[in-house]
Structures are given as C-alpha cells and as structure tokens.
Design a protein around this motif. Structure first.
Motif, PDB file in Angstrom:
ATOM      1  N   TYR A   1      35.363  38.103  37.070  1.00 49.79           N
ATOM      2  CA  TYR A   1      35.194  39.174  36.065  1.00 49.79           C
ATOM      3  C   TYR A   1      36.289  39.503  35.448  1.00 49.79           C
ATOM      4  CZ  TYR A   1      31.061  39.460  39.011  1.00 49.79           C
ATOM      5  OH  TYR A   1      29.612  39.379  39.960  1.00 49.79           O
ATOM      6  N   ASP A   2      36.002  40.145  34.087  1.00 50.30           N
ATOM      7  CA  ASP A   2      37.124  40.706  33.466  1.00 50.30           C
ATOM      8  C   ASP A   2      36.915  42.175  32.847  1.00 50.30           C
ATOM      9  OD1 ASP A   2      34.815  40.484  31.721  1.00 50.30           O
ATOM     10  OD2 ASP A   2      35.829  39.555  30.031  1.00 50.30           O
ATOM     11  N   TYR A   3      36.320  43.029  33.869  1.00 56.33           N
ATOM     12  CA  TYR A   3      36.158  44.263  33.960  1.00 56.33           C
ATOM     13  C   TYR A   3      37.528  45.018  33.741  1.00 56.33           C
ATOM     14  CZ  TYR A   3      31.223  43.460  35.311  1.00 56.33           C
ATOM     15  OH  TYR A   3      30.232  42.958  35.226  1.00 56.33           O
TER      16      TYR A   3
ATOM     17  N   ILE B   1      39.441  41.879  40.838  1.00 57.66           N
ATOM     18  CA  ILE B   1      38.082  41.717  39.762  1.00 57.66           C
ATOM     19  C   ILE B   1      38.348  40.334  39.002  1.00 57.66           C
ATOM     20  CG2 ILE B   1      37.417  42.684  37.559  1.00 57.66           C
ATOM     21  CD1 ILE B   1      38.118  45.306  38.532  1.00 57.66           C
ATOM     22  N   ALA B   2      39.514  39.926  38.881  1.00 58.77           N
ATOM     23  CA  ALA B   2      39.816  38.901  38.177  1.00 58.77           C
ATOM     24  C   ALA B   2      39.430  37.551  39.114  1.00 58.77           C
ATOM     25  CB  ALA B   2      41.327  38.715  37.494  1.00 58.77           C
TER      26      ALA B   2
ATOM     27  N   ALA C   1      42.584  45.032  39.795  1.00 58.68           N
ATOM     28  CA  ALA C   1      42.297  44.280  38.593  1.00 58.68           C
ATOM     29  C   ALA C   1      42.432  42.851  39.350  1.00 58.68           C
ATOM     30  CB  ALA C   1      43.310  44.451  37.612  1.00 58.68           C
ATOM     31  N   ARG C   2      43.413  42.641  39.921  1.00 61.22           N
ATOM     32  CA  ARG C   2      43.635  41.300  40.613  1.00 61.22           C
ATOM     33  C   ARG C   2      42.341  40.778  41.181  1.00 61.22           C
ATOM     34  NH1 ARG C   2      49.105  42.686  41.614  1.00 61.22           N
ATOM     35  NH2 ARG C   2      48.669  43.405  43.728  1.00 61.22           N
TER      36      ARG C   2
ATOM     37  N   GLN D   1      46.491  47.601  39.695  1.00 62.17           N
ATOM     38  CA  GLN D   1      46.830  46.049  39.527  1.00 62.17           C
ATOM     39  C   GLN D   1      46.064  45.508  40.791  1.00 62.17           C
ATOM     40  OE1 GLN D   1      51.073  45.921  39.423  1.00 62.17           O
ATOM     41  NE2 GLN D   1      51.426  46.552  37.358  1.00 62.17           N
TER      42      GLN D   1
END
Length: 208
Positions: free
Chosen positions: A106-108, A101-102, A98-99, A95
C-alpha cells in the motif's frame, strides 16, 4: 390545615441534599479520572477504511508499533517519562508504520501523534478504563476513516492478562487499581460513577 403543613414532606431540603451529593460525586469522578489519566498513555490506531484489507493492515501496523513501543518503554516507571520518550520517537514510529504499509503493498500516508483524545469506556483483559480524556499515541493510516483499535501503551495493557503487581510497577497505586480492576468490589460503584460523569461531560461538549 396546620397539621398537614406541619407534617408536609421537606422537598426543598431533599432536592438541595440531592444536588449537593450530585456535585460532590461529579467532583470526585472528575478528580479520579484526571488522576488516572495522568498515569496512563493510550494507543489509538485508525484504519484507512472499513474494508477487510484495510482493517487487516491496521492490525499489522499495530503489531509493529507495539513491538517498537514495548522496546522503547521497557523499564520506564512513569507516564511522564514514557511520554517524553514517545515524543522523541514519533518520527521513528511513523517510519516503522510506513515501512509496514509499503511492505504490504500500500502507499497510504501515515501520521503518528501524541495528543489528548477522548475515549469511551474500554475493557482490556482484567481491567477497564473509564471514559474520559487521555494522552494517546495515535496512528492515523491513510484517510483514518475506518474502525479503530484501542489499547494502553503505558503501562502495557495490550496483554492477555494484567496483574496488580505489573500495574503498580508502572506507577498506578492500589486505589487506581481498585478503580479499574473488575475483581475489586468497590469497582462497580466507583467505576460507573466516573463513567457516567465523563459521558455526561462529553455529551454536553458535543452540543456546544
């Protein structure tokens, strides 16, 4: 002819001694690397691709992961304890990645695993780790097809310098430190022996 035969060089004995030494060296190298691997956890971050943007993102995600793992593993004195904590927090670490990256636009997808992985020889500041299989916290960003980034998350070798005291605090003894420290005289022969053996094993395994 008798004199020639009497003084002929004992090639069979020499070859037998050579192979015996080779086997002993391989057994020692196997044991040394395995003992070291039980005491460290590597960090392996793979970028989506080799574009400049994806490589930059990889380092940004790395920084967030390191900040979290440093906090999670503070005060831990064994790789087993550290691995248990990391395993319990894999989802939280994913998580965090992901945070980041966002936040960078990006949405990888991202996957975080704790698993055995083969590593080539790597040098970190004042120490080096020989090639071999190590438990690793792996962060795969997107396709995971870009250049990767290695370090050691436990004990933390992702620092400008690593002292013998800091490594010993994390459970590595003086013999372990002598193997991986470039400042130690026995380092060259011992380290190169382990490196050679592990690379040979990996080369053979790739051809099965």
């Amino acid at each position: 002819m008798g004199a020639i035969h009497r003084f002929s060089f004992p090639w069979r004995r020499v070859l037998a001694l050579f192979f015996a030494c080779l086997v002993c060296t391989a057994l020692w190298a196997e044991a040394a690397q395995a003992q070291l691997a039980e005491k460290v956890i590597r960090l392996h971050v793979l970028a989506n691709s080799d574009t400049e943007a994806d490589q930059t993102l990889k380092l940004q995600v790395r920084d967030k992961i390191l900040a979290q793992t440093n906090e999670l593993l503070a005060g831990q004195e064994s790789a087993a304890e550290a691995a248990a904590i990391l395993r319990e927090n894999l989802e939280s670490l994913a998580q965090t990645a992901a945070r980041e990256i966002a936040a960078r636009g990006y949405d990888y997808p991202v996957e975080v695993r704790l698993e055995k992985t083969w590593f080539p020889t790597r040098r970190y500041a004042d120490v080096s780790l020989p090639a071999g299989n190590y438990q690793a916290l792996r962060v795969l960003i997107g396709a995971g097809a870009g250049h990767n980034w290695w370090c050691v998350v436990f004990p933390s070798l992702c620092l400008p310098a690593v002292s013998e005291g800091a490594v010993e605090t994390a459970g590595l003894n003086r013999q372990d430190y002598a193997l991986i420290s470039e400042e130690s005289q026995p380092y060259v022969i011992q380290f190169k022996t382990v490196e050679w053996w592990e690379n040979c094993k990996h080369w053979l395994s790739q051809r099965k």
